[in-house]
Design a protein around this motif. Structure first.
Motif, PDB file in Angstrom:
ATOM      1  N   GLY A 153      -0.613  15.752  52.378  1.00 26.92           N
ATOM      2  CA  GLY A 153       0.572  14.459  51.930  1.00 26.92           C
ATOM      3  C   GLY A 153       1.539  13.986  53.104  1.00 26.92           C
ATOM      4  O   GLY A 153       1.694  14.976  54.009  1.00 26.92           O
ATOM      5  N   ASN A 154       3.074  13.935  52.195  1.00 31.29           N
ATOM      6  CA  ASN A 154       3.799  13.686  52.875  1.00 31.29           C
ATOM      7  C   ASN A 154       4.679  14.599  52.930  1.00 31.29           C
ATOM      8  O   ASN A 154       5.667  14.403  53.123  1.00 31.29           O
ATOM      9  CB  ASN A 154       4.908  12.219  52.631  1.00 31.29           C
ATOM     10  CG  ASN A 154       4.517  11.822  51.499  1.00 31.29           C
ATOM     11  OD1 ASN A 154       3.914  13.242  50.916  1.00 31.29           O
ATOM     12  ND2 ASN A 154       5.752  11.383  50.987  1.00 31.29           N
ATOM     13  N   ALA A 155       4.042  16.005  52.954  1.00 25.66           N
ATOM     14  CA  ALA A 155       4.944  16.883  52.695  1.00 25.66           C
ATOM     15  C   ALA A 155       6.014  17.316  53.832  1.00 25.66           C
ATOM     16  O   ALA A 155       7.459  17.658  53.248  1.00 25.66           O
ATOM     17  CB  ALA A 155       4.878  18.784  52.379  1.00 25.66           C
ATOM     18  N   GLN A 156       5.509  17.283  54.898  1.00 26.49           N
ATOM     19  CA  GLN A 156       6.710  17.322  55.958  1.00 26.49           C
ATOM     20  C   GLN A 156       7.465  16.406  56.102  1.00 26.49           C
ATOM     21  O   GLN A 156       9.091  16.698  56.850  1.00 26.49           O
ATOM     22  CB  GLN A 156       5.651  17.334  57.380  1.00 26.49           C
ATOM     23  CG  GLN A 156       6.382  17.912  58.320  1.00 26.49           C
ATOM     24  CD  GLN A 156       5.725  17.415  59.843  1.00 26.49           C
ATOM     25  OE1 GLN A 156       3.976  17.271  59.962  1.00 26.49           O
ATOM     26  NE2 GLN A 156       5.442  17.861  61.198  1.00 26.49           N
ATOM     27  N   GLU A 157       7.075  15.409  56.112  1.00 27.88           N
ATOM     28  CA  GLU A 157       8.559  14.006  55.983  1.00 27.88           C
ATOM     29  C   GLU A 157       9.253  14.463  55.258  1.00 27.88           C
ATOM     30  O   GLU A 157      10.511  14.105  55.217  1.00 27.88           O
ATOM     31  CB  GLU A 157       7.898  12.599  55.402  1.00 27.88           C
ATOM     32  CG  GLU A 157       8.155  11.419  55.642  1.00 27.88           C
ATOM     33  CD  GLU A 157       9.674  11.342  56.692  1.00 27.88           C
ATOM     34  OE1 GLU A 157      10.495  10.691  56.762  1.00 27.88           O
ATOM     35  OE2 GLU A 157       8.319  11.721  57.483  1.00 27.88           O
ATOM     36  N   ILE A 158       8.735  15.200  53.477  1.00 27.42           N
ATOM     37  CA  ILE A 158      10.144  15.081  52.375  1.00 27.42           C
ATOM     38  C   ILE A 158      10.852  16.011  52.938  1.00 27.42           C
ATOM     39  O   ILE A 158      12.242  16.532  53.110  1.00 27.42           O
ATOM     40  CB  ILE A 158       9.370  15.449  51.211  1.00 27.42           C
ATOM     41  CG1 ILE A 158       8.321  14.271  50.627  1.00 27.42           C
ATOM     42  CG2 ILE A 158      10.106  15.821  50.160  1.00 27.42           C
ATOM     43  CD1 ILE A 158       7.260  14.435  49.547  1.00 27.42           C
ATOM     44  N   LEU A 159      10.491  17.554  53.803  1.00 24.09           N
ATOM     45  CA  LEU A 159      10.934  18.126  54.312  1.00 24.09           C
ATOM     46  C   LEU A 159      11.885  18.808  55.276  1.00 24.09           C
ATOM     47  O   LEU A 159      12.881  18.413  54.967  1.00 24.09           O
ATOM     48  CB  LEU A 159      10.188  19.509  54.400  1.00 24.09           C
ATOM     49  CG  LEU A 159       8.826  20.254  53.679  1.00 24.09           C
ATOM     50  CD1 LEU A 159       7.836  20.859  54.672  1.00 24.09           C
ATOM     51  CD2 LEU A 159      10.051  21.189  53.475  1.00 24.09           C
ATOM     52  N   ARG A 160      12.002  17.465  56.142  1.00 32.98           N
ATOM     53  CA  ARG A 160      13.157  17.018  56.463  1.00 32.98           C
ATOM     54  C   ARG A 160      13.883  15.955  55.883  1.00 32.98           C
ATOM     55  O   ARG A 160      15.213  15.980  56.556  1.00 32.98           O
ATOM     56  CB  ARG A 160      12.051  15.530  57.902  1.00 32.98           C
ATOM     57  CG  ARG A 160      12.581  15.497  59.000  1.00 32.98           C
ATOM     58  CD  ARG A 160      12.089  14.227  59.686  1.00 32.98           C
ATOM     59  NE  ARG A 160      11.068  14.834  60.681  1.00 32.98           N
ATOM     60  CZ  ARG A 160       9.577  14.308  60.512  1.00 32.98           C
ATOM     61  NH1 ARG A 160       9.281  13.708  59.832  1.00 32.98           N
ATOM     62  NH2 ARG A 160       8.261  15.166  60.691  1.00 32.98           N
ATOM     63  N   GLN A 161      13.281  15.676  55.761  1.00 33.34           N
ATOM     64  CA  GLN A 161      15.242  14.586  54.674  1.00 33.34           C
ATOM     65  C   GLN A 161      15.475  15.185  53.625  1.00 33.34           C
ATOM     66  O   GLN A 161      16.652  15.538  54.340  1.00 33.34           O
ATOM     67  CB  GLN A 161      13.752  13.380  53.681  1.00 33.34           C
ATOM     68  CG  GLN A 161      13.197  12.168  54.845  1.00 33.34           C
ATOM     69  CD  GLN A 161      12.823  11.546  53.471  1.00 33.34           C
ATOM     70  OE1 GLN A 161      12.843  11.275  52.484  1.00 33.34           O
ATOM     71  NE2 GLN A 161      11.809  10.271  54.440  1.00 33.34           N
ATOM     72  N   GLU A 162      14.193  16.804  53.421  1.00 28.16           N
ATOM     73  CA  GLU A 162      16.148  16.441  51.937  1.00 28.16           C
ATOM     74  C   GLU A 162      15.878  18.878  52.215  1.00 28.16           C
ATOM     75  O   GLU A 162      16.450  19.368  51.654  1.00 28.16           O
ATOM     76  CB  GLU A 162      14.709  16.855  50.635  1.00 28.16           C
ATOM     77  CG  GLU A 162      14.488  16.129  50.367  1.00 28.16           C
ATOM     78  CD  GLU A 162      15.677  15.106  50.278  1.00 28.16           C
ATOM     79  OE1 GLU A 162      16.382  15.119  49.270  1.00 28.16           O
ATOM     80  OE2 GLU A 162      15.534  13.919  49.619  1.00 28.16           O
ATOM     81  N   CYS A 163      15.682  19.533  53.476  1.00 27.10           N
ATOM     82  CA  CYS A 163      15.549  21.015  53.389  1.00 27.10           C
ATOM     83  C   CYS A 163      15.640  21.335  55.183  1.00 27.10           C
ATOM     84  O   CYS A 163      15.637  22.186  55.151  1.00 27.10           O
ATOM     85  CB  CYS A 163      13.729  21.164  52.732  1.00 27.10           C
ATOM     86  SG  CYS A 163      13.096  21.297  51.438  1.00 27.10           S
ATOM     87  N   GLN A 164      16.363  20.328  55.510  1.00 26.18           N
ATOM     88  CA  GLN A 164      17.215  20.546  56.921  1.00 26.18           C
ATOM     89  C   GLN A 164      18.248  21.273  56.607  1.00 26.18           C
ATOM     90  O   GLN A 164      19.070  20.836  55.489  1.00 26.18           O
ATOM     91  CB  GLN A 164      17.499  19.246  57.826  1.00 26.18           C
ATOM     92  CG  GLN A 164      16.277  18.308  58.042  1.00 26.18           C
ATOM     93  CD  GLN A 164      15.037  19.504  58.966  1.00 26.18           C
ATOM     94  OE1 GLN A 164      15.595  20.244  59.676  1.00 26.18           O
ATOM     95  NE2 GLN A 164      13.908  18.610  59.467  1.00 26.18           N
TER      96      GLN A 164
END
Length: 271
Positions: A260-271
């Protein structure tokens, strides 16, 4: 050769055996010729019908194959080969009424748990109603109440009913009822990782994130779930309860599996 007997000690005519070997050579015209000769010598053992069934089966004439298989069983209702061929041909035609009839004929003489298992499998493959299927297995259990295979088969069919109900509820966004049906299915099949995951998904959709986490974690060690869905939903569950560390941990695992969009959410929330 009139001075010699024309049948084996089993009662099967030599001519019928000639027909059998012609079938193996796929010379069906000659096979039928000798099968008919054999039938005139001894029409009481069902071999002519059985071999005609094989010819029809090999030439794609399923209705004829079914006709001859049933006729062979009617002549020799104790014969296991005739029972199996009649059942298997009935599956092709999805004749559940015929399957029950075949079962009833055969079990008058050979009644044991394996027959009930075989017939229930045939009914299931032919689209028999699940509630009727459970009733059928229950009749078998009345005769063989301690048979472990019949007990397990009933649990499987009951699980299928609850799972099908759950899918309908879930597809209609009725997650509460889907959850209850999935739990009932899990009671019948406690180690089914797909049911465990679906229960977790229901809890997730109901925004009961702690319960979702509890079930989804149980699925992580399964080799049958490789797409990253459980990891993604775990990450999102931790996101909603504001546990950033675990959120990022599981979303990273989901990202590694390209879910899914796991990479996108990581970019938004886990930087």
């Amino acid at each position: 050769m009139p001075k010699y007997p024309n049948i084996f000690s089993t009662g099967e005519p030599f001519a019928t055996y000639v027909g059998k070997y012609y079938i193996q050579e796929k010379n069906y015209k000659q096979a039928l010729k000798f099968l008919n000769i054999g039938y005139k010598i001894n029409p009481y053992i069902g071999r002519t019908e059985f071999y005609k069934h094989l010819i029809a089966k090999e030439t794609g004439k399923n209705d004829s194959a079914y006709f001859y298989a049933k006729k062979a069983l009617d002549i020799r209702p104790r014969n296991k080969d005739y029972y199996i061929e009649a059942i298997n041909t009935a599956i092709i035609l999805k004749d559940t009424t015929g399957i029950i009839r075949i079962h009833n004929i055969y079990t008058q003489y050979n009644d044991y748990p394996e027959v009930w298992i075989n017939t229930s499998s045939a009914l299931n493959q032919s689209g028999y109603n699940h509630k009727k299927l459970i009733s059928f297995i229950s009749d078998g259990l009345k005769k063989f109440p301690n048979d472990s295979l019949l007990i397990e088969r009933k649990k499987i069919f009951e699980k299928d009913i609850f799972e099908n109900q759950a899918i309908l509820f879930f597809n209609n966004s009725n997650y509460d009822k889907a959850l209850q049906s999935y739990k009932k299915a899990l009671n019948k099949d406690p180690n089914n990782v797909f049911l465990i995951q679906n229960i977790g998904i229901c809890f997730y959709n109901l925004k009961q994130y702690l319960n979702a986490i509890s079930y989804l974690k149980k699925t992580l060690i399964s080799p049958n779930l490789k797409d990253g869905k459980s990891e993604y939903l775990l990450g999102m569950s931790y996101f909603f309860i504001k546990n950033k560390e675990n959120c990022c941990k599981y979303l990273n695992l989901a990202k590694d599996k390209n879910y899914g969009n796991a990479q996108e959410i990581l970019r938004q929330e886990c930087q």
